[in-house]
Scaffold this motif. Structure first.
Motif, PDB file in Angstrom:
ATOM      1  N   ALA A 145      59.040  12.733 -15.848  1.00  0.00           N
ATOM      2  CA  ALA A 145      58.820  12.552 -14.481  1.00  0.00           C
ATOM      3  C   ALA A 145      58.687  13.919 -13.892  1.00  0.00           C
ATOM      4  O   ALA A 145      57.829  13.996 -12.789  1.00  0.00           O
ATOM      5  N   GLU A 146      59.301  14.913 -14.037  1.00  0.00           N
ATOM      6  CA  GLU A 146      59.001  16.375 -13.355  1.00  0.00           C
ATOM      7  C   GLU A 146      57.642  16.776 -13.624  1.00  0.00           C
ATOM      8  O   GLU A 146      57.054  17.198 -12.770  1.00  0.00           O
ATOM      9  N   LEU A 147      57.310  16.592 -14.824  1.00  0.00           N
ATOM     10  CA  LEU A 147      55.893  17.029 -15.188  1.00  0.00           C
ATOM     11  C   LEU A 147      54.916  16.217 -14.279  1.00  0.00           C
ATOM     12  O   LEU A 147      53.763  16.595 -13.891  1.00  0.00           O
ATOM     13  N   VAL A 148      55.031  14.961 -14.331  1.00  0.00           N
ATOM     14  CA  VAL A 148      54.283  13.887 -13.529  1.00  0.00           C
ATOM     15  C   VAL A 148      54.090  14.132 -12.176  1.00  0.00           C
ATOM     16  O   VAL A 148      53.059  14.459 -11.600  1.00  0.00           O
ATOM     17  N   GLY A 149      55.234  14.693 -11.727  1.00  0.00           N
ATOM     18  CA  GLY A 149      55.165  15.059 -10.159  1.00  0.00           C
ATOM     19  C   GLY A 149      54.265  16.341 -10.029  1.00  0.00           C
ATOM     20  O   GLY A 149      53.541  16.493  -9.012  1.00  0.00           O
ATOM     21  N   PHE A 150      54.607  17.315 -11.022  1.00  0.00           N
ATOM     22  CA  PHE A 150      53.688  18.536 -10.800  1.00  0.00           C
ATOM     23  C   PHE A 150      52.271  18.326 -10.926  1.00  0.00           C
ATOM     24  O   PHE A 150      51.476  18.655 -10.387  1.00  0.00           O
TER      25      PHE A 150
END
Lengths: 803, 236
Positions: free
Chosen positions: A277-282
């Motif tokens: 989720a963190e990576l998708v946000g980035f």
């Protein structure tokens, strides 16, 4: 609650290391920007081709064209109509208005099938104005703005026409184009009666062409766009190196946090999900920034691309980008894809991480020997596959696959070669500092190898493309000198004027060389057929690639034809092969000539043969031989006698300058992408050095404690960066030359149909070396300044176990 | 004990006079050492003990020329450190001082053999015979081709001690050299170090938490809140 708390703990890493976050987002944004910028250009151009292909419903309707290259006669048209065929006449041609070329299409709205009629043209209230003098000329708003003030019929703007195309009544068009009574093609209405006589029986010289969904332009420009896509992808891949590096480091630095979270009861699946989720946000943040940046890149590059497409293929593409929803979607998708591709390995490791694994803060940076062996084996396999592909495959996709294989194989091999070199140097070193320097550099290698691989790719691409462009420039310039031998080129506006011109020129100049041509089809593909006068100018200058002693005699007496390299390669034609030409007559190939920059196949036959087989050929253009010092005065006299506009009298120098400008423009986009790629590689290097610098103190402090000054350490660190950059540069040289060879001998042949000799330009390499070393130094500057300014108290923390 | 003038102390290897040191913190300056006077004669060993944060490591770093005092004078082997520039201090560390740290601080990219020889070669005092002898005495002869990360903590500390003693420095500075080892291993390593230090004739200034280890050295000084505790006594 659990997820939110865990997420907060994970995100706190970025708060402490904002620079790392900036690098990650910057890398991803740049990669997305370069990719989506190129895609935006391609999409804009393709939309323009589609609109051009759909202008007269060519994508849906059958068309009738002449099989001989001559225009369709009025009598054939009338015969078809009388026989019951529902066909509509169209005339088309190019009008040069100052520096702008306008493709004029003349239609008859009364007979044109609804499918072939543009939605806005000649409708309702405009029909009368369209049909009656002075007529109406429909133009796209952009083209109308560009042509305001030109001597044209009253202009009506419509956004449904592509740029560079003007649509008007057939009578007005014939007048504008100087083609009175001429018909270029007939549009066949759908749903014809079944009992009609065959077209071949009514008009034997006419042939029916099936609808073409893509259009000639889209096909012709395919290779150009593939070229752009390939370089866009290269830039994207280089950008991903930064992302991979930043994500790998962030994951490794958070290993202890991961373990703590897991031991506090967070399931591995939840932890992986949170990281995802963190990576998708980035990816979304960087994707949006990348698409906007890509729009900027595309907007800057598009005018150049449009000029190239116009100069090379005669394709009109608007010089401004429009923001398309699918472009936003594809930009975000590529950012997401890039992030996940770069993070896949790290995510897999977290998923598989044993709960009680010992902390290995620099495990990511330690490439084991088996890892390097694996990399060497992968590179060897890739090289073998590439060689096999180059030997046995064909086609443009194969060409680019060979390029990809070469670049990827070289990138994989680079750390292996560097490790071997550093091991050798360590073995040879005698002084303890030298030994430490080489051993330590070897240890830094895994942390720097991704950046060095990116640098290798960028440098190789620069050397490869630079060599190709320079080789091309050298060959092209020499070729232009041969090809444009006449001192002056004159175009008459009409046949009577041309006849008068021929009479006037007789006795005033050394030679008059007609440049007459017709268009037709060979094996259902368009071809140009030129007539050539028997003149020493051609015998002495024409750039023949394959010839016999009788070549020119055979062409002069009508027994032979010359074909350009494109046609020779496309159809595998050699001297002695027979060639069926439009109109159904056959000749024998007497020679092959180089024809750089021309996307179409071309045939040259004797002038007499041309006028015999194609009596309706337009006889408007001439090359004129005269002493160079007389050109200016003679041009003036010609202009005064015939009142010709400036664009109809062109001297050799202007023509060469124009051709070279088109040439330079063709590669300016590639060159710009190359520079951007090098910039991204520099950034990758900077990101890696910054990252490593934060972990260098524990390695440098003991050396400092044993009696080296900080200044000495800075010098050694600088030397390390330079040594690695120099070796990468040296490695990039053969890779770049290999790349140039593939571009010149495989990709160009497949894409454009011509092969070029390869020349090397060592001065360019020196320039690139200075640039690359400068970029490396620049990327090392901030980390080195930080090291030089490190307070002893910070170095002491290493010993005080505070780190 | 009154301190003789610096110029008269020819047999004295280390002299500290009124040395103070503070560090800046978020709450303001933190005084770590206050007006420390101390001497160490050639060939003598001295234990520095005290609570965590009492300034032991800081004192060691100042003597090594790794850090500067705010106040006072430090003299090592006849050279006043305050008068040396960065290069001079580096030269002092290279040629006169040998450091042994709690964290070992070996060079991870070099083998055990290269680590052992590193400081001696840097100082220009590499002696192959002495190195061989040291290697045997430290029980490292079968580990020479290994890298630090492939060794246990005790083995790494033995390499760190060997690296320092291979250079035969006049002054060995050791900061909790057995702090990372279990008691038995620590005792064995310490016994070896003391015996080798004695053989080389070096002076030893060692920071330790352990009373038991401190008692094995010639003298002992206890630091409390940056000052020398009055209860400090010679151990010999």
């Amino acid at each position: 609650m659990m997820r939110r708390t865990a997420m907060a703990a994970l995100l706190s890493h970025w708060r402490r290391r904002p620079m790392q976050l900036v690098m990650l987002l910057l890398g991803l944004s740049l990669a997305t920007a370069l990719w989506s910028g190129v895609q935006a250009i391609n999409a804009e151009a393709r939309a323009s081709y589609d609109r051009a292909a759909a202008t007269l419903g060519q994508d849906r309707l059958d068309r009738i064209v002449s099989g001989t290259g001559a225009p369709i006669t009025q009598s054939d048209y009338i015969a078809l109509r009388r026989a019951g065929w529902l066909v509509s006449p169209v005339v088309d041609g190019t009008l040069r208005l100052g520096q702008t070329r306008l493709n004029i299409i003349g239609i008859d709205p009364l007979t044109m099938p609804t499918e072939g009629l543009n939605a806005d043209v000649a409708r309702d209230g405009d029909l009368a104005a369209f049909l009656t003098p002075p007529g109406l000329l429909y133009l796209s708003p952009e083209t109308a703005d560009k042509l305001s003030g030109s001597a044209l019929p009253p202009v009506k703007r419509t956004s449904s026409l592509p740029a560079g195309i003007g649509m008007t009544d057939i009578g007005v068009a014939q007048q504008l184009l100087g083609k009175p009574g001429e018909i270029s093609q007939l549009i066949v209405a759908p749903g014809q009666r079944r009992d009609l006589r065959a077209i071949g029986e009514i008009a034997p010289t006419l042939v029916v062409k099936a609808p073409d969904a893509r259009g000639d332009l889209a096909r012709l420009t395919d290779s150009f766009h593939l070229n752009l896509t390939a370089f866009g992808f290269l830039a994207f891949a280089v950008g991903l190196f930064i992302v991979y590096s930043a994500i790998g480091l962030a994951f490794e630095q958070r290993r202890a946090t991961f373990r703590t979270l897991r031991s506090l009861g967070l399931p591995a699946s939840t932890l992986t999900g949170l990281l995802l989720a963190e990576l998708v946000g980035f990816a979304i943040v960087a994707g949006v920034a990348g698409v906007l940046l890509g729009y900027l890149v595309g907007s800057i590059l598009l005018p150049g691309v449009a000029a190239t497409l116009q100069g090379l293929y005669g394709a009109s593409v608007p010089g401004t980008l429009s923001l398309r929803p699918q472009w936003w979607a594809s930009g975000l998708a590529i950012a997401l894809f890039g992030t996940l591709a770069a993070a896949a390995q790290s995510l897999w490791r977290v998923w598989r991480m044993p709960l009680l694994a010992p902390a290995q803060p620099r495990a990511w940076a330690r490439a084991s020997e088996s890892g390097l062996r694996l990399q060497a084996a992968a590179a060897a396999t890739l090289f073998a596959a590439t060689i096999a592909l180059a030997g046995f495959g064909s086609g443009l996709v194969v060409g680019f696959s060979v390029l990809g294989g070469l670049l990827l194989g070289a990138a994989l091999l680079l750390p292996v070669l560097l490790a071997l070199f550093l091991a050798l140097m360590q073995w040879l070193a005698r002084h303890p500092i030298a030994q430490w320097f080489w051993a330590d550099t070897r240890q830094q290698l895994p942390g720097l190898s991704l950046a060095l691989m990116a640098l290798l790719l960028a440098l190789s691409a620069n050397i490869g493309v630079g060599t190709m462009v320079s080789s091309f420039r050298l060959t092209f310039t020499g070729w232009l000198d041969q090809r444009l031998a006449a001192e002056l080129y004159v175009t008459a506006r009409s046949e009577p004027e041309a006849a008068a011109l021929r009479g006037w020129l007789k006795g005033r100049v050394d030679a008059v060389l007609p440049i007459w041509s017709v268009s037709g089809d060979i094996a259902d593909a368009p071809v140009e057929i030129y007539g050539v006068a028997d003149d020493p100018t051609y015998r002495e200058n024409w750039p023949l690639l394959a010839r016999t002693p009788e070549t020119w005699d055979r062409v002069a007496n009508g027994a032979g034809a010359l074909v350009n390299e494109q046609l020779s390669r496309r159809d595998g034609l050699e001297i002695g092969d027979s060639l069926m030409l439009p109109g159904g007559w056959t000749t024998t190939i007497a020679g092959v000539y180089s024809d750089y920059g021309n996307p179409l196949p071309q045939v040259m036959i004797g002038l007499d043969a041309l006028t015999t087989h194609y009596p309706d050929v337009a006889r408007l253009r001439y090359g004129i031989r005269l002493p160079p010092e007389n050109v200016a005065a003679f041009s003036e006299a010609l202009r005064a006698r015939f009142d010709l506009p400036p664009e109809n009298i062109v001297d050799q120098g202007s023509l060469k300058r124009r051709s070279l400008a088109v040439f330079e423009q063709t590669f300016s986009v590639t060159a710009a992408l190359n520079v951007l790629t090098l910039g991204v590689a520099g950034l990758a290097m900077f990101a890696s050095l910054m990252t490593l610098s934060t972990m260098r103190l524990p390695q440098l402090a003991p050396i400092w404690a044993m009696g080296l000054t900080r200044r000495q350490l800075v010098v050694l660190e600088l030397a390390r960066t330079l040594v690695l950059a120099v070796i990468t540069l040296i490695a990039a040289l053969p890779v770049g030359l290999g790349l140039a060879w593939v571009l010149l001998s495989v990709v160009n042949v497949e894409a454009f149909g011509w092969q070029l000799p390869m020349h090397v330009f060592p001065a360019d390499w020196v320039r690139l070396a200075i640039l690359a070393l400068g970029a490396s130094l620049l990327s090392a500057l901030i980390p080195l300044r930080q090291l030089a300014a490190t307070a002893p108290s910070d170095l002491l923390k290493v010993f005080a176990n505070e780190r | 004990m009154p301190l003789p003038p610096l110029s008269d102390r020819t047999e004295t290897l280390v002299v500290l006079q009124g040395v103070s040191k503070s560090y800046g913190t978020a709450e303001g300056p933190l005084m770590v050492l206050q007006a420390i006077d101390l001497t160490l004669d050639a060939g003598q060993s001295l234990a520095l003990t005290g609570e965590s944060g009492s300034g032991k490591s800081t004192l060691l770093h100042l003597v090594a020329g790794l850090d500067h005092p705010d106040d006072g004078r430090i003299m090592v082997d006849g050279q006043e450190i305050g008068g040396l520039d960065d290069k001079g201090r580096a030269s002092l560390r290279r040629s006169t001082v040998g450091l042994v740290f709690q964290q070992f601080n070996l060079i991870p990219s070099l083998t055990v053999a290269a680590n052992l020889a590193f400081h001696a070669r840097l100082a220009g005092r590499f002696d192959a015979a002495w190195q061989r002898q040291l290697t045997e005495r430290l029980g490292l002869d079968h580990l020479l081709a290994r890298y630090p990360e492939q060794l246990s903590g005790g083995q790494q500390q033995r390499v760190a001690i060997g690296r320092t003693l291979a250079a035969r420095p006049k002054l060995v500075l050791a900061d909790e050299p057995t702090g990372n080892l279990d008691e038995a291993t620590g005792d064995a390593v310490m016994a070896l170090m003391l015996s080798l230090v004695a053989e080389t004739g070096s002076s030893l200034l060692m920071v330790t938490h352990s009373d038991r280890l401190a008692r094995r050295l010639d003298r002992r000084i206890h630091l409390r809140s940056g000052c020398i505790d009055a209860t400090t006594v010679p151990t010999a």
